[in-house]
Write a protein that holds these residues in place. Structure first.
Motif, PDB file in Angstrom:
ATOM      1  N   THR A   5       0.930  -1.337  -0.017  1.00 12.95           N
ATOM      2  CA  THR A   5      -0.033  -0.112   0.113  1.00 12.95           C
ATOM      3  C   THR A   5       0.872   1.246  -0.045  1.00 12.95           C
ATOM      4  O   THR A   5       1.669   1.265   0.947  1.00 12.95           O
ATOM      5  CB  THR A   5      -0.935  -0.157   1.316  1.00 12.95           C
ATOM      6  N   THR A   6       0.724   2.088  -0.994  1.00 12.31           N
ATOM      7  CA  THR A   6       1.404   3.216  -0.999  1.00 12.31           C
ATOM      8  C   THR A   6       0.422   4.499  -1.269  1.00 12.31           C
ATOM      9  O   THR A   6      -0.182   4.246  -2.362  1.00 12.31           O
ATOM     10  CB  THR A   6       2.547   3.359  -1.900  1.00 12.31           C
ATOM     11  N   GLU A   7       0.383   5.653  -0.437  1.00 19.13           N
ATOM     12  CA  GLU A   7      -0.658   6.864  -0.466  1.00 19.13           C
ATOM     13  C   GLU A   7      -0.037   7.895  -0.544  1.00 19.13           C
ATOM     14  O   GLU A   7       0.864   8.102   0.437  1.00 19.13           O
ATOM     15  CB  GLU A   7      -1.831   6.468   0.189  1.00 19.13           C
ATOM     16  N   VAL A   8      -0.619   8.860  -1.101  1.00 20.13           N
ATOM     17  CA  VAL A   8      -0.355  10.449  -0.873  1.00 20.13           C
ATOM     18  C   VAL A   8      -1.541  10.912  -0.165  1.00 20.13           C
ATOM     19  O   VAL A   8      -2.614  11.006  -0.717  1.00 20.13           O
ATOM     20  CB  VAL A   8      -0.027  11.102  -2.078  1.00 20.13           C
ATOM     21  N   TRP A   9      -1.106  11.522   1.043  1.00 17.79           N
ATOM     22  CA  TRP A   9      -2.320  12.236   1.979  1.00 17.79           C
ATOM     23  C   TRP A   9      -2.072  13.517   1.862  1.00 17.79           C
ATOM     24  O   TRP A   9      -1.245  13.870   2.387  1.00 17.79           O
ATOM     25  CB  TRP A   9      -2.131  11.417   3.150  1.00 17.79           C
ATOM     26  N   GLN A  10      -3.049  14.202   1.398  1.00 15.76           N
ATOM     27  CA  GLN A  10      -3.445  15.630   1.197  1.00 15.76           C
ATOM     28  C   GLN A  10      -3.443  16.348   2.590  1.00 15.76           C
ATOM     29  O   GLN A  10      -4.138  15.801   3.542  1.00 15.76           O
ATOM     30  CB  GLN A  10      -4.173  16.248   0.334  1.00 15.76           C
ATOM     31  N   THR A  11      -2.855  17.541   2.623  1.00 17.35           N
ATOM     32  CA  THR A  11      -3.105  18.292   3.875  1.00 17.35           C
ATOM     33  C   THR A  11      -3.503  19.714   3.236  1.00 17.35           C
ATOM     34  O   THR A  11      -3.097  20.127   2.277  1.00 17.35           O
ATOM     35  CB  THR A  11      -1.992  18.422   4.900  1.00 17.35           C
ATOM     36  N   PRO A  12      -3.715  20.675   4.248  1.00 14.35           N
ATOM     37  CA  PRO A  12      -3.987  22.019   3.618  1.00 14.35           C
ATOM     38  C   PRO A  12      -2.553  22.721   3.288  1.00 14.35           C
ATOM     39  O   PRO A  12      -2.375  23.755   2.385  1.00 14.35           O
ATOM     40  CB  PRO A  12      -4.500  22.895   4.953  1.00 14.35           C
ATOM     41  N   GLY A  13      -1.538  22.028   3.743  1.00 15.28           N
ATOM     42  CA  GLY A  13      -0.166  22.103   3.201  1.00 15.28           C
ATOM     43  C   GLY A  13       0.439  21.505   2.216  1.00 15.28           C
ATOM     44  O   GLY A  13      -0.222  20.926   1.258  1.00 15.28           O
ATOM     45  N   GLU A 104       6.046  18.731   6.034  1.00 18.02           N
ATOM     46  CA  GLU A 104       5.978  20.133   6.755  1.00 18.02           C
ATOM     47  C   GLU A 104       6.890  20.127   7.944  1.00 18.02           C
ATOM     48  O   GLU A 104       6.662  21.211   8.917  1.00 18.02           O
ATOM     49  CB  GLU A 104       4.528  20.511   6.909  1.00 18.02           C
ATOM     50  N   GLU A 105       7.672  19.289   8.278  1.00 16.69           N
ATOM     51  CA  GLU A 105       8.218  19.254   9.412  1.00 16.69           C
ATOM     52  C   GLU A 105       9.416  20.713   9.757  1.00 16.69           C
ATOM     53  O   GLU A 105       9.279  21.002  10.807  1.00 16.69           O
ATOM     54  CB  GLU A 105       9.252  17.833   9.567  1.00 16.69           C
ATOM     55  N   LEU A 115      -3.699  15.682  10.636  1.00 12.92           N
ATOM     56  CA  LEU A 115      -3.457  14.533   9.962  1.00 12.92           C
ATOM     57  C   LEU A 115      -3.569  13.320  10.550  1.00 12.92           C
ATOM     58  O   LEU A 115      -4.252  12.139  10.342  1.00 12.92           O
ATOM     59  CB  LEU A 115      -2.076  14.721   9.124  1.00 12.92           C
ATOM     60  N   VAL A 116      -2.679  13.207  11.739  1.00 17.21           N
ATOM     61  CA  VAL A 116      -2.584  12.101  12.487  1.00 17.21           C
ATOM     62  C   VAL A 116      -3.979  11.617  13.275  1.00 17.21           C
ATOM     63  O   VAL A 116      -4.557  10.275  13.015  1.00 17.21           O
ATOM     64  CB  VAL A 116      -1.516  11.991  13.621  1.00 17.21           C
ATOM     65  N   GLU A 117      -4.580  12.587  13.792  1.00 18.64           N
ATOM     66  CA  GLU A 117      -5.872  12.373  13.989  1.00 18.64           C
ATOM     67  C   GLU A 117      -7.137  11.844  13.133  1.00 18.64           C
ATOM     68  O   GLU A 117      -7.834  11.019  13.275  1.00 18.64           O
ATOM     69  CB  GLU A 117      -6.665  13.530  14.690  1.00 18.64           C
ATOM     70  N   GLU A 118      -6.858  12.431  11.941  1.00 17.83           N
ATOM     71  CA  GLU A 118      -7.708  11.985  10.861  1.00 17.83           C
ATOM     72  C   GLU A 118      -7.602  10.650  10.337  1.00 17.83           C
ATOM     73  O   GLU A 118      -8.504   9.900  10.201  1.00 17.83           O
ATOM     74  CB  GLU A 118      -7.751  12.836   9.490  1.00 17.83           C
TER      75      GLU A 118
END
Length: 411
Positions: A5-13, A104-105, A115-118
């Protein structure tokens, strides 16, 4: 690499990358590896000897922005899982392996906790491995067991509605700049302990064993002072320098200002002043409690006739993994096999997103990094030692098998 499984997870940034490879052992523990793919800006004219985004190998070192922080330390996990499979003949890892590589670190991870909560259910793990740290030195392999938290605020002080004449009004009305100086002076006692009532409530004290292990590190205080560009050590009485920066909470004045700052004199009572403070927190401290304590303390210090407001920024919780935790023991054994040397223990004085993972997922956080201080994070000519990078690969390869074998042996 072979992750199923490989996915890109979007964020507001900037987006994050998620990958997962489940073990074929139904009893296998689940491990989440954290890293980041973003880097600090870099340009040749900053002082680089080569193009910062074109990796160059010179004398056993790989030079490039992100070589150590943090692309190299993400990369060794991709090689490590390949080595783990090749050496064991397995077709899937010995653990349920997940990777979360954020983007964004370097800008403070503003969207990471959300993101982690979602995705908390997808990210659920028995242990978290953070590979965004370093070792003591190339010949002293170390594992970090904790990272301090952070709370920061600005205290704004208001006196007269405008700057007023010190001859006409001085000594007869309260001065916000004097109040700011009083706040700073009242922050610590004569033993350099933080004087905010309740500040030390609930902290996890250093054990005798931890103090002994810190003392075993080859720490040269004079050399450390040169790195700090300072001429003396200072801090809470009764603790060594390493204990102060790794395992004790602190309060620092980051800025203080008010009144006339130009050339010459201007005999005024300023209308405003400010103090910026930051608090490094250790295990057992809660940022919300610290905020309440600081607000109550400031209200007691500010004299009548001075209005004040306090603005707190986003806080980071501390994290600490006990020395006897089974996952930590697996990291130590894996690193010990790879480096063929005793593994010692450190902590990090700074703060990072590791605490969000620990708090949201309820899993212990372990740190596996192979970078050394000379790698020059954020500086021109950032590099990674290739032999240490390969030691990271080897440690990673050993780690998954060790965790799979020993996780359920723990009491």
């Amino acid at each position: 690499t072979g992750f199923t499984t490989t996915e890109v997870w979007q964020t507001p940034g900037a987006p994050a990358v998620f990958a997962e490879w489940r073990s074929d052992d139904p009893e296998a523990p689940t491990v989440l590896v954290y890293g980041h793919h973003d880097v600090q800006p870099a340009a040749r004219e900053d002082g680089w000897d080569s193009e910062p985004f074109e990796p160059v190998v010179r004398e056993g070192r790989l030079y490039a922005r992100g070589a150590a922080d943090d692309k190299g330390q993400v990369f060794f996990h991709t090689l490590g899982v390949r080595a783990h499979l090749a050496a064991t003949g397995r077709t899937a890892p010995a653990v349920n392996l997940k990777l979360l590589i954020e983007g964004e670190e370097e800008s403070g991870s503003p969207h990471f906790r959300a993101l982690v909560e979602e995705h908390a259910e997808r990210l659920a793990a028995d242990a978290v491995i953070v590979s965004d740290t370093g070792m003591w030195s190339a010949d002293t392999p170390t594992v970090c067991t904790g990272m301090r938290g952070l709370a920061e605020c600005e205290i704004r002080l208001y006196g007269p509605d405008q700057d007023i004449h010190s001859g006409s009004f001085g000594g007869a009305v309260p001065n916000p700049a004097t109040a700011a100086a009083h706040l700073v002076a009242a922050l610590h006692d004569e033993h350099a302990r933080v004087a905010v009532p309740g500040f030390y409530d609930g902290i996890v004290e250093l054990t005798d064993r931890e103090r002994r292990l810190f003392a075993e590190l080859p720490f040269a205080e004079e050399q450390w002072l040169r790195t700090a560009k300072s001429y003396a050590t200072h801090g809470e009485a009764g603790y060594t320098t390493l204990e102060r920066i790794w395992a004790r909470p602190t309060a620092e004045v980051n800025g203080i200002g008010g009144g006339y700052q130009g050339p010459g004199s201007k005999t005024i009572i300023p209308s405003t002043a400010m103090v910026k403070l930051s608090f490094r927190l250790v295990a057992g401290q809660d940022p919300d409690h610290i905020e309440k304590a600081v607000r109550a303390w400031a209200a007691e210090q500010v004299p009548a006739g001075i209005r004040h407001e306090i603005v707190f920024g986003a806080a980071t919780r501390p994290c600490l993994t006990p020395l006897d935790h089974p996952a930590l023991q697996s990291v130590v054994r894996g690193m010990g096999r790879a480096f063929e040397a005793p593994v010692r223990f450190t902590r990090e004085g700074g703060s990072g997103p590791a605490a969000d993972l620990q708090e949201v997922l309820g899993a212990p956080v372990l740190f596996l990094g192979i970078s050394v201080p000379s790698d020059g994070w954020h500086a021109p000519n950032e590099k990674v030692e290739l032999d240490l990078l390969l030691k990271g690969v080897e440690t990673s390869a050993y780690l998954w098998g060790d965790l799979g074998e020993h996780w359920h042996d723990a009491p």
